[in-house]
Write an enzyme that holds these catalytic residues in place. Structure first.
Site, PDB file in Angstrom:
ATOM      1  N   TYR A 139       0.826  -1.211   0.000  1.00  0.00           N
ATOM      2  CA  TYR A 139       0.000   0.000   0.000  1.00  0.00           C
ATOM      3  C   TYR A 139       0.866   1.270   0.000  1.00  0.00           C
ATOM      4  O   TYR A 139       0.385   2.357   0.304  1.00  0.00           O
ATOM      5  CB  TYR A 139      -0.935   0.047   1.213  1.00  0.00           C
ATOM      6  CG  TYR A 139      -2.000  -1.036   1.291  1.00  0.00           C
ATOM      7  CD1 TYR A 139      -2.243  -1.923   0.241  1.00  0.00           C
ATOM      8  CD2 TYR A 139      -2.789  -1.153   2.433  1.00  0.00           C
ATOM      9  CE1 TYR A 139      -3.228  -2.907   0.339  1.00  0.00           C
ATOM     10  CE2 TYR A 139      -3.779  -2.130   2.538  1.00  0.00           C
ATOM     11  CZ  TYR A 139      -3.990  -3.005   1.488  1.00  0.00           C
ATOM     12  OH  TYR A 139      -4.976  -3.970   1.595  1.00  0.00           O
ATOM     13  N   LYS A 186       4.646 -13.878   5.664  1.00  0.00           N
ATOM     14  CA  LYS A 186       4.744 -14.958   4.669  1.00  0.00           C
ATOM     15  C   LYS A 186       6.215 -15.062   4.259  1.00  0.00           C
ATOM     16  O   LYS A 186       6.575 -15.001   3.075  1.00  0.00           O
ATOM     17  CB  LYS A 186       3.839 -14.614   3.472  1.00  0.00           C
ATOM     18  CG  LYS A 186       3.633 -15.742   2.505  1.00  0.00           C
ATOM     19  CD  LYS A 186       2.640 -16.789   2.984  1.00  0.00           C
ATOM     20  CE  LYS A 186       2.553 -17.939   2.000  1.00  0.00           C
ATOM     21  NZ  LYS A 186       1.676 -19.014   2.444  1.00  0.00           N
ATOM     22  N   ASP A 219      -1.406 -17.131   6.117  1.00  0.00           N
ATOM     23  CA  ASP A 219      -2.526 -18.025   5.776  1.00  0.00           C
ATOM     24  C   ASP A 219      -2.901 -18.881   6.987  1.00  0.00           C
ATOM     25  O   ASP A 219      -4.083 -19.043   7.320  1.00  0.00           O
ATOM     26  CB  ASP A 219      -2.214 -18.887   4.542  1.00  0.00           C
ATOM     27  CG  ASP A 219      -0.807 -19.468   4.543  1.00  0.00           C
ATOM     28  OD1 ASP A 219       0.012 -19.068   5.400  1.00  0.00           O
ATOM     29  OD2 ASP A 219      -0.513 -20.335   3.690  1.00  0.00           O
ATOM     30  N   ASP A 243      -4.915  -5.313   7.260  1.00  0.00           N
ATOM     31  CA  ASP A 243      -6.187  -4.845   6.712  1.00  0.00           C
ATOM     32  C   ASP A 243      -7.154  -6.024   6.601  1.00  0.00           C
ATOM     33  O   ASP A 243      -8.311  -5.967   7.049  1.00  0.00           O
ATOM     34  CB  ASP A 243      -5.876  -4.257   5.316  1.00  0.00           C
ATOM     35  CG  ASP A 243      -7.042  -3.531   4.693  1.00  0.00           C
ATOM     36  OD1 ASP A 243      -8.008  -3.251   5.403  1.00  0.00           O
ATOM     37  OD2 ASP A 243      -6.974  -3.253   3.477  1.00  0.00           O
ATOM     38  N   ASP A 247     -10.566  -7.368   9.334  1.00  0.00           N
ATOM     39  CA  ASP A 247     -11.965  -7.551   8.919  1.00  0.00           C
ATOM     40  C   ASP A 247     -12.421  -8.967   9.268  1.00  0.00           C
ATOM     41  O   ASP A 247     -13.550  -9.180   9.709  1.00  0.00           O
ATOM     42  CB  ASP A 247     -12.130  -7.326   7.414  1.00  0.00           C
ATOM     43  CG  ASP A 247     -12.497  -5.879   7.076  1.00  0.00           C
ATOM     44  OD1 ASP A 247     -12.076  -4.988   7.840  1.00  0.00           O
ATOM     45  OD2 ASP A 247     -13.175  -5.642   6.066  1.00  0.00           O
TER      46      ASP A 247
END
Ligand code: ATP
Length: 352
Positions: A139, A186, A219, A243, A247
């Site tokens: 981002y 990751k 993951d 982000d 959620d």
């Protein structure tokens, strides 16, 4: 506190103005005095100054140092914002929310996830904080077309930014009696970028021997959040992973409408809900104001008004746990107005 608390207010758009007004009302119900200073960002700023984030608004927000912010619509494919500084330099940001955080040099977005009684089902007792780095990663705004058929985005990772968010996470854990910090990454695939993220978190962890540290692939972290979220305490992660995970966590608690957030920098802080501007329900009077109200409680705590912050949080919890007055996202039929009134009444000690 005798002097009014001076707070910049960015009303936002979509459901922003409705839930911002509700939050101001709830914070005022604590009896504290506020000096609310409206600051133009987004459509209103475009209408007045021809730019969604004018430097005048940035300066106002910097000078006041504390802000309550409603969500801002980020239009898909058109979110990019360019800010020009006094020295003529241009800064490109992928969205208006990102531009605000970075122009104000806010570097971490803590997003608490707390169970709300039966509404949160199995996760009534959930109590996790996601610490999301917000200055870099994919981002960062470094995205471009290579040619007509290929596009690329750079995943920017710097040791300074990771150490800063890691240190903030461990210090938060130390201050708040939290026992574990987990780095979600990751690094098995992105050895240089996420590898650096993990390495810097490990380094900082060594300075906090009393706090346990571990790491988890992103993951696997998503899976574990759904299956065994109690395994987490504080999660520190990069911009995009944070982000998405937050959620997911809001879904566990019961609704995006319950998930508060803060954006913290060295010299200022801005408090906003984890959710977006929800244009699908804007203007209908049914938006859940709780995420922003709880963000307001975080603001009070940040400003040192601890007792008032606790009163707001306790009132929200008691109204939600009672399950009589709830907005449609929580399975109820109440309006934003009715839920706000019930929380204000609870704060003032009357029964709603
Ligand atoms: P962004 O990209 O800015 O996060 P979005 O459109 O992807 O925006 P949201 O605006 O957060 O996501 O909305 C996702 C869904 O959750 C929508 O259906 C919306 O109505 C609902 N929602 C979000 N916030 C609330 C809220 N406070 N009250 C009720 N429903 C909400």
């Amino acid at each position: 506190m005798s002097n009014p608390l001076r707070i910049a207010v960015v009303a936002g758009n979509g459901i922003g103005p409705e839930i911002t007004a509700a939050t101001q009302r709830v914070l005022e119900a604590t009896g504290l005095a506020f000096d609310w200073v409206p600051v133009l960002v987004g459509d209103e700023a475009v209408a007045e100054h021809g730019h969604p984030l004018p430097q005048l608004s940035v300066r106002q927000l910097q000078e006041i140092g504390l802000a309550l912010k409603g969500p801002l619509i980020v239009e898909k494919l058109k979110g990019r914002v360019i800010c020009t500084h006094a020295d003529g330099s241009e800064h490109v940001y992928p969205s208006l929310n990102n531009a605000l955080r970075r122009e104000l040099q806010l570097f971490v977005n803590p997003r608490p996830l707390r169970g709300m009684g039966a509404l949160s089902g199995k996760w009534a007792e959930l109590d996790i904080v996601i610490m999301r780095e917000v200055t870099e990663d994919v981002y960062a705004g470094l995205e471009r077309m290579v040619d007509a058929d290929r596009a690329e985005a750079i995943k920017l990772t710097t040791r300074a930014a990771v150490r800063r968010v890691a240190r903030y996470s461990f210090e938060f854990a130390r201050k708040n009696g939290r026992r574990r910090v987990t780095c979600a990454h990751k690094a098995n695939v992105l050895g240089l970028t996420d590898g650096m993220f993990l390495e810097c978190c490990r380094e900082v962890a060594a300075e906090f021997p009393e706090i346990a540290f571990d790491d988890c692939m992103i993951d696997a972290a998503a899976y574990a959040l759904v299956k065994t979220p109690q395994r987490f305490d504080v999660i520190v992660t990069s911009n995009q992973y944070g982000d998405i995970l937050s959620d997911l966590g809001a879904g566990l608690v019961g609704s995006l409408g319950l998930a508060p957030g803060a954006n913290i920098g060295e010299a200022g802080a801005m408090f906003e809900a984890s959710h977006g501007a929800a244009p699908d329900i804007a203007g209908k009077g049914i938006a859940n104001p709780i995420a922003l109200i709880l963000s307001g409680a975080l603001l009070l705590r940040h400003a040192g008004a601890l007792a008032e912050a606790e009163r707001v949080e306790a009132a929200v919890r008691s109204v939600v746990i009672e399950r009589k007055i709830l907005t449609p996202d929580l399975g109820g039929q109440a309006s934003t107005e009715a839920l706000t009134a019930a929380i204000c009444a609870r704060i003032k000690g009357a029964s709603a």
